[in-house]
Enzyme design. Structure first.
Site, mmCIF file in Angstrom:
data_model
loop_
_atom_site.group_PDB
_atom_site.id
_atom_site.type_symbol
_atom_site.label_atom_id
_atom_site.label_comp_id
_atom_site.label_asym_id
_atom_site.label_seq_id
_atom_site.Cartn_x
_atom_site.Cartn_y
_atom_site.Cartn_z
ATOM 1 N N TRP A 150 3.178 -4.892 -29.527
ATOM 2 C CA TRP A 150 4.299 -4.655 -30.431
ATOM 3 C C TRP A 150 4.768 -5.963 -31.080
ATOM 4 O O TRP A 150 5.487 -5.938 -32.075
ATOM 5 C CB TRP A 150 5.463 -4.025 -29.663
ATOM 6 N N ASP A 151 4.349 -7.097 -30.506
ATOM 7 C CA ASP A 151 4.745 -8.406 -31.035
ATOM 8 C C ASP A 151 4.516 -8.498 -32.532
ATOM 9 O O ASP A 151 5.328 -9.067 -33.272
ATOM 10 C CB ASP A 151 3.925 -9.535 -30.383
ATOM 11 N N GLU B 232 10.450 -6.171 -19.241
ATOM 12 C CA GLU B 232 9.486 -5.666 -18.270
ATOM 13 C C GLU B 232 9.922 -5.892 -16.823
ATOM 14 O O GLU B 232 9.161 -5.612 -15.899
ATOM 15 C CB GLU B 232 8.120 -6.298 -18.529
ATOM 16 N N LYS C 121 13.696 -10.126 -17.898
ATOM 17 C CA LYS C 121 12.632 -11.019 -18.341
ATOM 18 C C LYS C 121 12.916 -11.510 -19.760
ATOM 19 O O LYS C 121 12.605 -12.639 -20.111
ATOM 20 C CB LYS C 121 11.285 -10.292 -18.298
ATOM 21 N N GLN C 122 13.475 -10.636 -20.576
ATOM 22 C CA GLN C 122 13.736 -10.990 -21.966
ATOM 23 C C GLN C 122 14.880 -10.152 -22.523
ATOM 24 O O GLN C 122 15.271 -9.144 -21.940
ATOM 25 C CB GLN C 122 12.494 -10.788 -22.824
#
Length: 776
Positions: A361-362, A488, A583-584
């Site tokens: 998806w980046d 994640e 994580k993000q």
């Protein structure tokens, strides 16, 4: 430990080059990434030409891969079945230079002077080394490299040898098949790194050579993809090769001659790669037809970057030390995307094998903004690539009992390649990412033809997936259960806020289409699902919850030593999943992308809550955190996050730059400057700017390609100036002021934004055993 910024004597701060002025053992693999060259189709790592001096050398072609059957310890219906991995193609960057019987290498020979660079303005790599040979002679070698652009499969390399006295030179130029050399499989220790294949991968089809020319081709054992290459050599001395050897793994051309002080020896190596389109095609013949002189390849590179920087440069005034880092990131974006054609953009571009060369998806969320506003033609090609995968995505949707299309979380050939579904297939939000990028491209470009064809189909098929994946609950709201959002460290949850917010966008964008394939009932379903989408909210904290249960999780122990990060390498997923740790950026990212759906207060409180519990273990996080920090008024935090993002690879802050450039993060750097500090928001009625220039910077200057025109943006602490240098006019909105921008610059006064007082949320509560009083 920092790399580039820790030693500015070795890595001087040049605004247009990355330069290394001394060779120091260690970090060779990381520097091979930093000095790599590529054009989106072909990439070559920045390794030294001598085998003894290279750590992880190699070359890659986007999409050229091998497949294998994934073996699950416990198989389940619908699990990914076919693994895919980008291949090291036979590598042309190999020389052995023997002077008066001495094999030159940085590790064994005496080096008097050393300088290598990659020039952002020309795309040319150069390495100049002065050697003190044991025979007493002083020898200088200069190697230069460039990749082609009009001929995207070409590579030009020149090697010059000069001396202060007459010497005997023995120079061998080789093509090495590194894919089938025994190399450690690092993926067992780090899932971010690429694995290796147990058996032979590249099977030789053609092995021809003579008089300094090579014509070679191979076929991948399982994927059956076929690769050919043509190599020609030219020398300044018109000397004939001493020997030409051809082999499936190591082909070489050798020159033996005397070199005098007044006549340096220059060897030029012209290389062309081609991937076969059909079984009848000989890829070596195709490569031969596209072969160019080295000078022409260098000229193509110089011309490409001369044009590229005219509209893609971003200049920060008053902070010269940042300009090199910014341009390096922009240079990497060009190297990963310029000639990809109708293909995806791997997570590492073509600079390394990390993440196995997969597309995630980046590319839609982090790379398509950059492409949409600097090279809309290439942005369309990436979306056309996704559209080409629709047949496989429709099959995958049926396999997982949903309608429409379900795009794979990670792939090269269109099939799901993620063996761990909780952090792979469960990330359904990739569908919304594709829809979002599609809508942004249509909005920014005005491409009506794409909107009416591939664009509409992408929006419709993804909307159908969401409508069938979710359901209307007893509360009358629309819910989406069993998904993983961008973070994640929380997996397979119910009503992930990011997923629901982006699905709502997707449904509304599809429902707004005037398309014969949508009937009234389906449009009504999409509108109702969007309007009644459940967004988890914690009323006590007055913060949107990342998912239905996130606020009930046990807080993470923030006394965990830094040596235990990233957490995914040190804790079982189940340990991480049951804690309140990220994580993000997840909810924060949703509020950036769907900026119109949340109030300033909601965004600020979300940032205050989630930023402290975000580890930054993902390289995708810092840029987003910085953009939202800027929006809510936290100038110092915004700049801190930006500095983290801009140096992720240059300083190898995540410890895995050796495997390739974090291309999505470089796209995030572009967005940090354009959407963070210049405050661009799109997909509204008109382009919207709300600038947040850091106090430490004097100005910010860049261009955007919009609606077929070119908008020049200039920002300082007093005003924002906008002008259409090509095309127009363009309606814009700046902090409540709506104006029309034409060829003459329009100025908007901008006042500094006051930094609000952050909300301090309660820390982790001390666990205690409740006292239970017995009835008596």
């Amino acid at each position: 430990m920092a790399l580039i910024t820790s030693d500015r004597a070795r890595f001087p701060n040049d605004p247009w080059q990355l330069v290394e002025t001394a060779h120091v053992p260690g970090n060779a693999g990381t520097l091979e990434t930093l000095f790599s060259l590529g054009n989106g189709h072909l990439g070559i790592r920045g390794a030294h030409w001598a085998a003894a001096d290279a750590e992880l050398p190699g070359s890659f072609i986007n999409g050229f891969h091998e497949i294998w059957d994934i073996k699950h310890a416990e198989n389940a219906y619908g699990s990914a079945r076919t693994g895919q991995r980008i291949l090291y193609i036979p590598d042309a960057n190999n020389f052995a230079v023997v002077i008066d019987g001495e094999m030159l290498s940085l590790e064994e020979s005496t080096v008097l002077d050393y300088r290598r660079s990659v020039d952002f303005a020309t795309g040319i790599y150069e390495c100049r080394i002065v050697w003190q040979c044991r025979s007493g002679s002083t020898v200088t070698t200069t190697e230069r490299r460039a990749v082609g652009y009009q001929a995207r499969g070409t590579l030009g390399i020149s090697l010059e040898v000069s001396a202060d006295r007459e010497i005997s030179a023995d120079v061998t130029s080789a093509v090495v098949n590194r894919q089938d050399q025994p190399v450690e499989d690092h993926s067992a220790h780090d899932p971010r790194r690429a694995g290796r294949h147990a058996g032979r991968v590249l099977l030789p089809l053609r092995l021809d050579g003579g008089d300094g020319s090579l014509r070679l081709s191979w076929e991948a054992s399982e994927s059956r993809q076929r690769l050919g290459m043509a190599v020609d050599h030219w020398t300044s001395a018109n000397v004939q090769p001493f020997d030409t050897q051809v082999d499936q793994d190591d082909s070489s051309v050798r020159y033996v001659l005397a070199v005098s002080p007044d006549q340096p020896f220059r060897l030029e190596k012209s290389v062309s790669y081609a991937v076969a389109r059909g079984v009848e095609e000989d890829p070596a013949e195709t490569a031969e037809r596209e072969l160019l002189p080295v000078a022409d390849i260098f000229a193509q590179s110089e011309a490409h970057y001369r044009e590229y920087w005219t509209t893609s440069d971003i200049v920060v005034g008053g902070r010269s030390e940042l300009q090199q880092a910014i341009r390096w990131n922009l240079f990497q974006l060009a190297q990963a995307t310029a000639c990809a054609d109708v293909a995806g953009i791997p997570a590492k571009g073509v600079s390394g094998s990390g993440y196995d060369g997969h597309y995630f998806w980046d590319q839609e969320v982090y790379l398509l903004p950059y492409l949409t506003y600097t090279n809309p033609h290439n942005a369309r090609q990436v979306l056309e690539f996704r559209h080409e995968l629709l047949p496989e995505a429709r099959v995958r949707a049926k396999e997982l009992s949903v309608d429409g299309a379900l795009f794979p979380w990670r792939t090269i050939n269109g099939l799901e390649a993620s063996a761990y579904y909780a952090a792979g297939t469960a990330q359904f939000h990739i569908a919304a990412a594709i829809a979002f990028a599609t809508n942004r491209y249509i909005w920014a470009s005005g491409d009506a033809a794409f909107r009416e064809t591939q664009g509409s189909e992408l929006l419709i098929e993804t909307a159908r997936m969401w409508a069938s994946l979710g359901f209307f609950g007893k509360d009358g709201l629309f819910h989406i259960h069993g998904v993983t959002g961008p973070d994640e460290y929380t997996a397979v949850v119910n009503d992930n806020l990011y997923t629901n917010v982006m699905a709502r966008f997707n449904l509304r964008a599809a429902a707004a289409l005037d398309h014969p394939g949508i009937d009234d009932a389906e449009r009504e379903l999409w509108e109702q699902a969007a309007n009644r989408m459940h967004l988890p909210y914690d009323g006590d904290l007055q913060v949107y919850s990342q998912d239905n249960d996130f606020m009930t999780l046990e807080p993470w122990d923030w006394n965990t030593p830094r040596s235990k990060y990233p957490l995914l390498l040190n804790f079982h997923p189940l340990v991480i999943y049951r804690h309140q740790v990220l994580k993000q950026a997840d909810t924060v990212l949703a509020m950036f992308l769907q900026w119109q759906d949340f109030s300033a207060e909601e965004k600020r409180r979300a940032f205050d809550f989630y930023d402290p519990i975000t580890t930054g273990d993902s390289t995708l996080s810092a840029c987003v955190q910085g953009i939202m920090a800027a929006e809510v008024g936290y100038g110092k935090a915004a700049l801190d996050h930006f500095l983290h993002a801009v140096y992720i690879d240059l300083d190898d802050t995540h410890g895995n730059t050796i495997d390739g450039v974090h291309i999505a993060s470089t796209g995030g750097v572009w967005s940090s400057l354009v959407s963070g500090f210049a405050g661009l928001r799109d997909q509204g009625e008109v382009p919207y700017f709300d600038p947040r220039l850091p106090a430490e910077w004097d100005s910010l200057d860049f261009h955007l390609k919009l609606r077929g025109g070119l908008l020049h943006v200039q920002l300082d602490h007093r005003e924002l100036r906008l002008a259409m240098v090509d095309g127009g006019p363009l309606e814009v909105h700046v902090r409540g002021e709506h104006r029309t921008v034409g060829a003459d610059a329009v100025s908007f006064a901008v006042q500094p934004v006051e930094s609000p007082e952050p909300t301090v949320f309660p820390g982790p509560a001390t666990a205690s055993i409740p006292v239970i009083h017995a009835a008596g």
